[in-house]
Design an enzyme around this catalytic site. Structure first.
Site, mmCIF file in Angstrom:
data_model
loop_
_atom_site.group_PDB
_atom_site.id
_atom_site.type_symbol
_atom_site.label_atom_id
_atom_site.label_comp_id
_atom_site.label_asym_id
_atom_site.label_seq_id
_atom_site.Cartn_x
_atom_site.Cartn_y
_atom_site.Cartn_z
ATOM 1 N N ASP A 89 0.739 -1.151 -0.014
ATOM 2 C CA ASP A 89 0.180 0.027 0.000
ATOM 3 C C ASP A 89 0.852 1.249 0.016
ATOM 4 O O ASP A 89 0.585 2.239 0.869
ATOM 5 C CB ASP A 89 -0.987 0.001 1.277
ATOM 6 C CG ASP A 89 -1.998 -1.258 1.220
ATOM 7 O OD1 ASP A 89 -1.725 -1.748 0.233
ATOM 8 O OD2 ASP A 89 -2.813 -0.993 2.144
ATOM 9 N N ASP B 173 -4.753 -0.920 -1.707
ATOM 10 C CA ASP B 173 -6.060 -0.720 -1.431
ATOM 11 C C ASP B 173 -7.007 -0.123 -2.287
ATOM 12 O O ASP B 173 -6.446 0.972 -3.059
ATOM 13 C CB ASP B 173 -5.729 0.422 -0.271
ATOM 14 C CG ASP B 173 -6.494 0.114 1.162
ATOM 15 O OD1 ASP B 173 -6.799 -1.118 1.389
ATOM 16 O OD2 ASP B 173 -6.786 0.798 1.953
ATOM 17 N N HIS C 86 -10.804 0.728 -2.496
ATOM 18 C CA HIS C 86 -12.061 0.915 -1.997
ATOM 19 C C HIS C 86 -13.063 1.610 -2.947
ATOM 20 O O HIS C 86 -12.737 2.539 -3.769
ATOM 21 C CB HIS C 86 -12.106 1.661 -0.855
ATOM 22 C CG HIS C 86 -11.241 1.210 0.435
ATOM 23 N ND1 HIS C 86 -11.043 -0.035 0.722
ATOM 24 C CD2 HIS C 86 -10.390 1.825 1.149
ATOM 25 C CE1 HIS C 86 -10.458 -0.202 1.525
ATOM 26 N NE2 HIS C 86 -9.693 0.818 1.829
ATOM 27 N N HIS D 9 -10.381 7.197 1.481
ATOM 28 C CA HIS D 9 -9.049 6.996 0.843
ATOM 29 C C HIS D 9 -9.065 6.005 -0.083
ATOM 30 O O HIS D 9 -9.805 4.909 -0.181
ATOM 31 C CB HIS D 9 -8.065 6.899 2.110
ATOM 32 C CG HIS D 9 -8.450 5.641 2.553
ATOM 33 N ND1 HIS D 9 -9.181 5.492 3.742
ATOM 34 C CD2 HIS D 9 -7.821 4.117 2.568
ATOM 35 C CE1 HIS D 9 -9.369 4.211 4.293
ATOM 36 N NE2 HIS D 9 -8.438 3.321 3.645
ATOM 37 N N LYS E 103 -7.187 -4.932 -2.716
ATOM 38 C CA LYS E 103 -7.742 -5.669 -1.411
ATOM 39 C C LYS E 103 -8.578 -4.429 -0.993
ATOM 40 O O LYS E 103 -8.824 -3.184 -1.380
ATOM 41 C CB LYS E 103 -6.939 -5.718 -0.296
ATOM 42 C CG LYS E 103 -5.938 -4.499 0.259
ATOM 43 C CD LYS E 103 -4.781 -5.225 1.002
ATOM 44 C CE LYS E 103 -4.135 -3.760 1.600
ATOM 45 N NZ LYS E 103 -4.828 -3.132 2.308
ATOM 46 N N CYS F 284 -1.825 -2.228 7.903
ATOM 47 C CA CYS F 284 -2.063 -3.305 6.745
ATOM 48 C C CYS F 284 -0.770 -4.114 6.819
ATOM 49 O O CYS F 284 -0.714 -5.365 6.260
ATOM 50 C CB CYS F 284 -2.019 -2.658 5.563
ATOM 51 S SG CYS F 284 -3.772 -1.761 5.259
#
Length: 360
Positions: free
Chosen positions: A110, A155, A157, A205, A238, A283
């Site tokens: 990340d 990451d 989202h 984020h 993820k 993480c």
């Protein structure tokens, strides 16, 4: 700590796979460490073998006698107090082989814009860390260390993700949620959909497709097609589901869904994961713990991480060590990947995995 090894580095020559797999090499090993010529190794002779195996530049790493005895007893399958040739063969292939022939991957967690200069910049967190500081450290590892694989976790989202403080009113809170009103950023809640999972609420984020979700512009991204070292490259995404977070690069926080990472690494035969990135106490820590649970040998690069809270980073590092991870500095990585620096902690983690499964 290390001490001068009187036996030298007996094992370095066995980094040749043909020589290693020759059964006569095991016989030669037995003869070399069998000082009383009884065609077996007693505990003291086994200890000398370990001192030669786990060494760096002629200096042996110190190993607790309790750990030496545990390994000795495990591989002494007939319980006669000696390691016979057939028992040494087991040790040769199950402990010495992964020590001399690890398959190494660098896992970069990340290193994305939002964690460095964006909406969830570490500079605005209690640690006040500057995530950009690790980019040249990671780039140097990419440039100089012959890993078999480079893996990047991202990451990723959706805009309605349950971890965003902006979305907290869009889901019903569970009866057992510790906070139900006047909820602020960094508070923890429990949603009714997942009544056993605390959800920390972060600023929005790493939203899919945004600049904040991109890897930092200065971070080197290896192209497997043109890489001069012929390394494989993995990208894993993820936190892609709206209703559940995923700190780990392997699983979501409920362990209901698995990412592609474990399957990709196993296809490549990876045994050792060198882990760095952001955030050390979130993480990176969750990824490292899951990697240990999946029986990877985990090497956590301390100067290659930055995190949210300095005190929590220390707590997470202690937890990782207690569960079998090895903490090192980036300067140590090259010799470790090249098997010139062979740490007993990693072999002991392999041994514990064998012991748990009773695989002699």
């Amino acid at each position: 700590m290390t001490e001068q090894n009187e036996n030298g580095d007996f094992f370095l020559k066995y980094r040749n796979e043909t020589l290693f797999n020759d059964k006569n090499s095991i016989v030669q090993c037995l003869k070399y460490f069998d000082k009383d010529n009884d065609q077996s190794l007693d505990l003291n002779e086994f200890e000398q073998l370990l001192k030669s195996l786990f060494s760096h530049n002629g200096n042996s790493y110190q190993i607790e006698m309790a750990k030496i005895k545990a390994m000795f007893d495990f591989f002494d399958s007939n319980k006669d107090g000696k390691i016979q040739l057939i028992e040494l063969e087991n040790f040769w292939f199950k402990i010495i082989k992964p020590t001399l022939f690890p398959k190494n991957a660098l896992l970069i967690v990340d290193v994305q814009n939002d964690f460095i200069t964006g909406t969830l910049s570490l500079t605005n967190c209690p640690s006040k860390h500057n995530g950009a500081e690790i980019v040249p450290i990671i780039n140097n590892l990419i440039d100089t260390v012959p890993f078999e694989t480079i893996a990047y976790s991202i990451d990723w989202h959706p805009a309605d993700h349950s971890s965003f403080i902006e979305n907290v009113n869009n889901r019903k809170l569970a009866e057992n949620s510790p906070i139900k009103e006047n909820i602020k950023t960094f508070d923890s809640v429990i949603y009714e959909a997942y009544p056993n999972v605390l959800q920390i609420l972060w600023p929005a984020h790493c939203i899919q497709g945004t600049n904040g979700a991109k890897l930092h512009a200065d971070l080197k991204q290896v192209d497997a097609k043109t890489d001069s070292l012929g390394r494989s490259v993995i990208y894993v995404y993820k936190g892609c589901l709206s209703d559940i977070d995923s700190y780990s690069a392997f699983f979501d926080n409920c362990r209901l869904n698995e990412t592609s990472l474990h399957n990709d690494l196993k296809k490549l035969g990876i045994t050792d994961l060198y882990i760095c990135g952001i955030a050390a106490d979130v993480c990176v820590a969750y990824t490292s713990m899951d990697a240990l649970g999946l029986n990877y040998r985990v090497i956590y690069i301390q100067d290659g991480v930055r995190g949210v809270d300095s005190d929590n980073i220390k707590k997470q590092e202690i937890n990782l060590v207690n569960n079998g991870a090895l903490l090192i500095k980036s300067k140590d990585v090259y010799d470790m990947v090249g098997c010139k620096d062979r740490r007993p902690e990693l072999a002991y983690a392999t041994f514990l995995s064998l012991a748990r499964s009773n695989k002699v």
